[in-house]
Write a protein that holds these residues in place. Structure first.
Motif, PDB file in Angstrom:
ATOM      1  N   ILE A   1       0.864  -1.173   0.000  1.00 27.58           N
ATOM      2  CA  ILE A   1       0.000   0.000   0.000  1.00 27.58           C
ATOM      3  C   ILE A   1       0.904   1.228   0.000  1.00 27.58           C
ATOM      4  O   ILE A   1       1.748   1.384   0.884  1.00 27.58           O
ATOM      5  CB  ILE A   1      -0.915   0.024   1.238  1.00 27.58           C
ATOM      6  N   SER A   2       0.732   2.081  -1.005  1.00 23.95           N
ATOM      7  CA  SER A   2       1.542   3.298  -1.107  1.00 23.95           C
ATOM      8  C   SER A   2       0.649   4.517  -0.916  1.00 23.95           C
ATOM      9  O   SER A   2      -0.383   4.639  -1.576  1.00 23.95           O
ATOM     10  CB  SER A   2       2.201   3.384  -2.484  1.00 23.95           C
ATOM     11  N   HIS A   3       1.041   5.388  -0.007  1.00 22.69           N
ATOM     12  CA  HIS A   3       0.313   6.637   0.236  1.00 22.69           C
ATOM     13  C   HIS A   3       1.179   7.801  -0.235  1.00 22.69           C
ATOM     14  O   HIS A   3       2.349   7.892   0.135  1.00 22.69           O
ATOM     15  CB  HIS A   3       0.012   6.817   1.726  1.00 22.69           C
ATOM     16  N   TYR A   4       0.602   8.669  -1.030  1.00 21.63           N
ATOM     17  CA  TYR A   4       1.308   9.862  -1.473  1.00 21.63           C
ATOM     18  C   TYR A   4       0.541  11.078  -0.967  1.00 21.63           C
ATOM     19  O   TYR A   4      -0.678  11.171  -1.170  1.00 21.63           O
ATOM     20  CB  TYR A   4       1.413   9.909  -2.996  1.00 21.63           C
ATOM     21  N   VAL A   5       1.254  11.984  -0.298  1.00 23.67           N
ATOM     22  CA  VAL A   5       0.643  13.221   0.184  1.00 23.67           C
ATOM     23  C   VAL A   5       1.504  14.375  -0.313  1.00 23.67           C
ATOM     24  O   VAL A   5       2.680  14.486   0.044  1.00 23.67           O
ATOM     25  CB  VAL A   5       0.564  13.248   1.730  1.00 23.67           C
ATOM     26  N   ALA A   6       0.917  15.221  -1.143  1.00 22.88           N
ATOM     27  CA  ALA A   6       1.628  16.381  -1.661  1.00 22.88           C
ATOM     28  C   ALA A   6       1.555  17.522  -0.645  1.00 22.88           C
ATOM     29  O   ALA A   6       0.651  17.563   0.191  1.00 22.88           O
ATOM     30  CB  ALA A   6       1.010  16.824  -2.983  1.00 22.88           C
ATOM     31  N   PRO A   7       2.489  18.452  -0.709  1.00 23.09           N
ATOM     32  CA  PRO A   7       2.452  19.589   0.217  1.00 23.09           C
ATOM     33  C   PRO A   7       1.182  20.433   0.073  1.00 23.09           C
ATOM     34  O   PRO A   7       0.739  21.062   1.026  1.00 23.09           O
ATOM     35  CB  PRO A   7       3.684  20.418  -0.158  1.00 23.09           C
ATOM     36  N   GLU A   8       0.574  20.426  -1.109  1.00 26.84           N
ATOM     37  CA  GLU A   8      -0.636  21.213  -1.328  1.00 26.84           C
ATOM     38  C   GLU A   8      -1.882  20.536  -0.767  1.00 26.84           C
ATOM     39  O   GLU A   8      -2.973  21.092  -0.803  1.00 26.84           O
ATOM     40  CB  GLU A   8      -0.863  21.461  -2.830  1.00 26.84           C
ATOM     41  N   GLY A   9      -1.752  19.295  -0.303  1.00 28.17           N
ATOM     42  CA  GLY A   9      -2.892  18.588   0.261  1.00 28.17           C
ATOM     43  C   GLY A   9      -3.430  17.461  -0.602  1.00 28.17           C
ATOM     44  O   GLY A   9      -4.335  16.740  -0.192  1.00 28.17           O
ATOM     45  N   TYR A  10      -2.878  17.294  -1.804  1.00 27.05           N
ATOM     46  CA  TYR A  10      -3.324  16.208  -2.681  1.00 27.05           C
ATOM     47  C   TYR A  10      -2.851  14.875  -2.098  1.00 27.05           C
ATOM     48  O   TYR A  10      -1.699  14.718  -1.721  1.00 27.05           O
ATOM     49  CB  TYR A  10      -2.749  16.401  -4.082  1.00 27.05           C
ATOM     50  N   THR A  11      -3.764  13.916  -2.003  1.00 29.03           N
ATOM     51  CA  THR A  11      -3.407  12.587  -1.491  1.00 29.03           C
ATOM     52  C   THR A  11      -3.855  11.525  -2.481  1.00 29.03           C
ATOM     53  O   THR A  11      -4.852  11.686  -3.192  1.00 29.03           O
ATOM     54  CB  THR A  11      -4.071  12.302  -0.136  1.00 29.03           C
ATOM     55  N   LYS A  12      -3.096  10.454  -2.516  1.00 24.21           N
ATOM     56  CA  LYS A  12      -3.441   9.332  -3.369  1.00 24.21           C
ATOM     57  C   LYS A  12      -2.929   8.050  -2.714  1.00 24.21           C
ATOM     58  O   LYS A  12      -1.821   8.013  -2.200  1.00 24.21           O
ATOM     59  CB  LYS A  12      -2.825   9.472  -4.754  1.00 24.21           C
ATOM     60  N   THR A  13      -3.771   7.033  -2.739  1.00 21.90           N
ATOM     61  CA  THR A  13      -3.396   5.725  -2.210  1.00 21.90           C
ATOM     62  C   THR A  13      -3.398   4.730  -3.346  1.00 21.90           C
ATOM     63  O   THR A  13      -4.353   4.668  -4.125  1.00 21.90           O
ATOM     64  CB  THR A  13      -4.378   5.280  -1.117  1.00 21.90           C
ATOM     65  N   GLN A  14      -2.352   3.946  -3.455  1.00 21.62           N
ATOM     66  CA  GLN A  14      -2.195   2.958  -4.522  1.00 21.62           C
ATOM     67  C   GLN A  14      -1.978   1.585  -3.892  1.00 21.62           C
ATOM     68  O   GLN A  14      -1.100   1.416  -3.053  1.00 21.62           O
ATOM     69  CB  GLN A  14      -0.995   3.311  -5.400  1.00 21.62           C
ATOM     70  N   TYR A  15      -2.800   0.614  -4.284  1.00 23.47           N
ATOM     71  CA  TYR A  15      -2.656  -0.760  -3.812  1.00 23.47           C
ATOM     72  C   TYR A  15      -1.994  -1.577  -4.914  1.00 23.47           C
ATOM     73  O   TYR A  15      -2.388  -1.505  -6.073  1.00 23.47           O
ATOM     74  CB  TYR A  15      -4.029  -1.361  -3.482  1.00 23.47           C
ATOM     75  N   THR A  16      -0.986  -2.363  -4.544  1.00 25.28           N
ATOM     76  CA  THR A  16      -0.271  -3.214  -5.495  1.00 25.28           C
ATOM     77  C   THR A  16      -0.295  -4.644  -4.978  1.00 25.28           C
ATOM     78  O   THR A  16       0.078  -4.907  -3.835  1.00 25.28           O
ATOM     79  CB  THR A  16       1.185  -2.750  -5.660  1.00 25.28           C
ATOM     80  N   ALA A  17      -0.736  -5.554  -5.834  1.00 28.42           N
ATOM     81  CA  ALA A  17      -0.777  -6.979  -5.498  1.00 28.42           C
ATOM     82  C   ALA A  17       0.025  -7.726  -6.550  1.00 28.42           C
ATOM     83  O   ALA A  17      -0.104  -7.461  -7.749  1.00 28.42           O
ATOM     84  CB  ALA A  17      -2.217  -7.479  -5.487  1.00 28.42           C
ATOM     85  N   SER A  18       0.858  -8.659  -6.103  1.00 32.64           N
ATOM     86  CA  SER A  18       1.648  -9.434  -7.066  1.00 32.64           C
ATOM     87  C   SER A  18       1.823 -10.864  -6.586  1.00 32.64           C
ATOM     88  O   SER A  18       1.969 -11.114  -5.391  1.00 32.64           O
ATOM     89  CB  SER A  18       3.010  -8.788  -7.310  1.00 32.64           C
ATOM     90  N   PHE A  19       1.793 -11.777  -7.558  1.00 35.92           N
ATOM     91  CA  PHE A  19       2.046 -13.196  -7.319  1.00 35.92           C
ATOM     92  C   PHE A  19       3.288 -13.573  -8.090  1.00 35.92           C
ATOM     93  O   PHE A  19       3.431 -13.207  -9.252  1.00 35.92           O
ATOM     94  CB  PHE A  19       0.869 -14.051  -7.808  1.00 35.92           C
ATOM     95  N   HIS A  20       4.187 -14.314  -7.449  1.00 39.60           N
ATOM     96  CA  HIS A  20       5.439 -14.704  -8.093  1.00 39.60           C
ATOM     97  C   HIS A  20       5.445 -16.217  -8.268  1.00 39.60           C
ATOM     98  O   HIS A  20       5.416 -16.968  -7.297  1.00 39.60           O
ATOM     99  CB  HIS A  20       6.628 -14.235  -7.262  1.00 39.60           C
ATOM    100  N   ILE A  21       5.480 -16.629  -9.512  1.00 37.83           N
ATOM    101  CA  ILE A  21       5.458 -18.045  -9.862  1.00 37.83           C
ATOM    102  C   ILE A  21       6.678 -18.300 -10.741  1.00 37.83           C
ATOM    103  O   ILE A  21       6.699 -17.915 -11.911  1.00 37.83           O
ATOM    104  CB  ILE A  21       4.171 -18.413 -10.610  1.00 37.83           C
ATOM    105  N   GLY A  22       7.688 -18.934 -10.183  1.00 38.72           N
ATOM    106  CA  GLY A  22       8.919 -19.170 -10.935  1.00 38.72           C
ATOM    107  C   GLY A  22       9.568 -17.840 -11.295  1.00 38.72           C
ATOM    108  O   GLY A  22       9.838 -17.005 -10.449  1.00 38.72           O
ATOM    109  N   GLN A  23       9.805 -17.628 -12.576  1.00 39.09           N
ATOM    110  CA  GLN A  23      10.407 -16.387 -13.064  1.00 39.09           C
ATOM    111  C   GLN A  23       9.361 -15.306 -13.341  1.00 39.09           C
ATOM    112  O   GLN A  23       9.709 -14.156 -13.549  1.00 39.09           O
ATOM    113  CB  GLN A  23      11.186 -16.669 -14.354  1.00 39.09           C
ATOM    114  N   ALA A  24       8.092 -15.669 -13.355  1.00 36.48           N
ATOM    115  CA  ALA A  24       7.032 -14.729 -13.735  1.00 36.48           C
ATOM    116  C   ALA A  24       6.496 -13.976 -12.519  1.00 36.48           C
ATOM    117  O   ALA A  24       6.407 -14.517 -11.420  1.00 36.48           O
ATOM    118  CB  ALA A  24       5.894 -15.474 -14.406  1.00 36.48           C
TER     119      ALA A  24
END
Length: 130
Positions: free
Chosen positions: A26-49
């Motif tokens: 979970i990534s939270h970004y907060v700009a000095p001007e008050g802009y906020t954004k949350t980004q969710y990242t999900a990943s599965f690792h199978i062998g090299q993929a």
């Protein structure tokens, strides 16, 4: 919406295929001007993929990672169909629980109500002894 542990548990519950590991970020970004954004990242690792999904909603991120896995499989893939169906079921149940939908566990009383044994027995008891 979720803590990192809850998001990781959702990701683990939604996955039913082969995987060496999974990452939930979970990534939270907060700009000095008050802009906020949350980004969710999900990943599965199978062998090299690595099958990755990113979105602003945790459910969409998990679904995107599962769809990335399904898209990487050969065209008529039973494994991809099972993984997608399982993930959809888990995500639907989790969203329903967060929305307040009552949990229906397949116990004895639920089976009786489903097959109407409890209602027939109660009706028989009331008609005979009341």
């Amino acid at each position: 919406m979720f803590t990192a542990l809850q998001f990781s548990q959702l990701l683990a519950a939604a996955w039913s295929g082969p995987a060496a590991c999974h990452f939930a970020t979970i990534s939270h970004y907060v700009a000095p001007e008050g802009y906020t954004k949350t980004q969710y990242t999900a990943s599965f690792h199978i062998g090299q993929a690595c099958h990755l999904g990113q979105a602003e909603c945790p459910f969409a991120a998990v679904a995107a990672a599962v769809q990335a896995f399904a898209a990487a499989q050969p065209a008529p893939s039973l494994l991809a169909a099972v993984v997608v169906a399982h993930a959809a079921q888990v995500l639907r149940a989790a969203a329903g629980q967060l929305a307040g939908v009552p949990v229906r566990r397949p116990g004895f009383s639920y089976r009786c109500q489903r097959h109407r044994c409890a209602r027939f027995r109660r009706r028989f008891f009331l008609a005979r002894y009341v």
